[in-house]
Design a protein around this motif. Structure first.
Motif, PDB file in Angstrom:
ATOM      1  N   MET A  18       0.730  -1.120  -0.264  1.00 49.21           N
ATOM      2  CA  MET A  18      -0.279  -0.004  -0.093  1.00 49.21           C
ATOM      3  C   MET A  18       1.019   1.171  -0.240  1.00 49.21           C
ATOM      4  N   ARG A  25      -3.359   1.086  -3.461  1.00 49.72           N
ATOM      5  CA  ARG A  25      -3.962   2.250  -1.989  1.00 49.72           C
ATOM      6  C   ARG A  25      -5.240   2.720  -2.404  1.00 49.72           C
ATOM      7  N   GLU A  27      -7.480   1.713  -4.886  1.00 51.12           N
ATOM      8  CA  GLU A  27      -8.466   0.590  -4.791  1.00 51.12           C
ATOM      9  C   GLU A  27      -9.002   0.906  -3.483  1.00 51.12           C
ATOM     10  N   VAL A  28      -8.353   0.294  -2.643  1.00 50.54           N
ATOM     11  CA  VAL A  28      -8.292  -0.116  -0.984  1.00 50.54           C
ATOM     12  C   VAL A  28      -8.998   0.607  -0.370  1.00 50.54           C
ATOM     13  N   ALA A  51      -6.998   1.704   4.080  1.00 52.52           N
ATOM     14  CA  ALA A  51      -5.998   0.793   3.358  1.00 52.52           C
ATOM     15  C   ALA A  51      -4.675   0.375   4.309  1.00 52.52           C
ATOM     16  N   ASP A 102     -15.142  -9.948  -0.748  1.00 52.37           N
ATOM     17  CA  ASP A 102     -14.620  -8.919   0.209  1.00 52.37           C
ATOM     18  C   ASP A 102     -13.144  -9.981   0.558  1.00 52.37           C
ATOM     19  N   LEU A 106      -9.572  -8.817  -1.750  1.00 53.77           N
ATOM     20  CA  LEU A 106      -7.661  -8.320  -0.557  1.00 53.77           C
ATOM     21  C   LEU A 106      -6.696  -9.630  -0.940  1.00 53.77           C
ATOM     22  N   PHE A 109      -4.251  -8.696  -3.140  1.00 55.76           N
ATOM     23  CA  PHE A 109      -2.807  -7.475  -2.852  1.00 55.76           C
ATOM     24  C   PHE A 109      -2.462  -8.097  -2.262  1.00 55.76           C
TER      25      PHE A 109
END
Length: 110
Positions: A18, A25, A27-28, A51, A102, A106, A109
């Motif tokens: 991140m 970053r 996106e999250v 993030a 969800d 994640l 990443f």
């Protein structure tokens, strides 16, 4: 053997990503989630907001958005790449309470 150090390493890797990747970053950043990890003999929780992962603790939250249920061995396989996430899910080595989208979002990443 406790999985806590391995999970903390994943969290550190996530934070590093991140910090370095502005697109990831952004996106999250909108996600705000609480996460439980139930390993049967160990229990962990954390929060994702802005993030960043915070409040990583060896306990379960009463109401989490996502709860991952697996064994320490399966989690280690996911971490070291010897167990693929979809195979783990299909073969019931991992189960998810909450929105699997969800967790899958994640996953990219780490």
């Amino acid at each position: 053997m406790s999985m806590e150090p391995s999970i903390q390493t994943l969290i550190d890797k996530f934070h590093s990503r991140m910090d370095k990747d502005e697109q990831a970053r952004e996106e999250v950043r909108p996600l705000k989630k609480t996460i439980n990890i139930d390993l049967g003999t160990e229990y962990y929780s954390m929060k994702l907001e802005n993030a960043r992962i915070s409040d990583f603790k060896p306990q379960m939250l009463d109401e989490a958005d996502v709860t991952m249920i697996t064994t320490p061995e399966s989690l280690q396989g996911l971490i070291d790449g010897t167990l693929r996430p979809m195979k783990a899910y299909i073969t019931k080595k991992i189960s998810i309470k909450g929105k699997i989208q969800d967790l899958m979002f994640l996953k990219k990443f780490f």
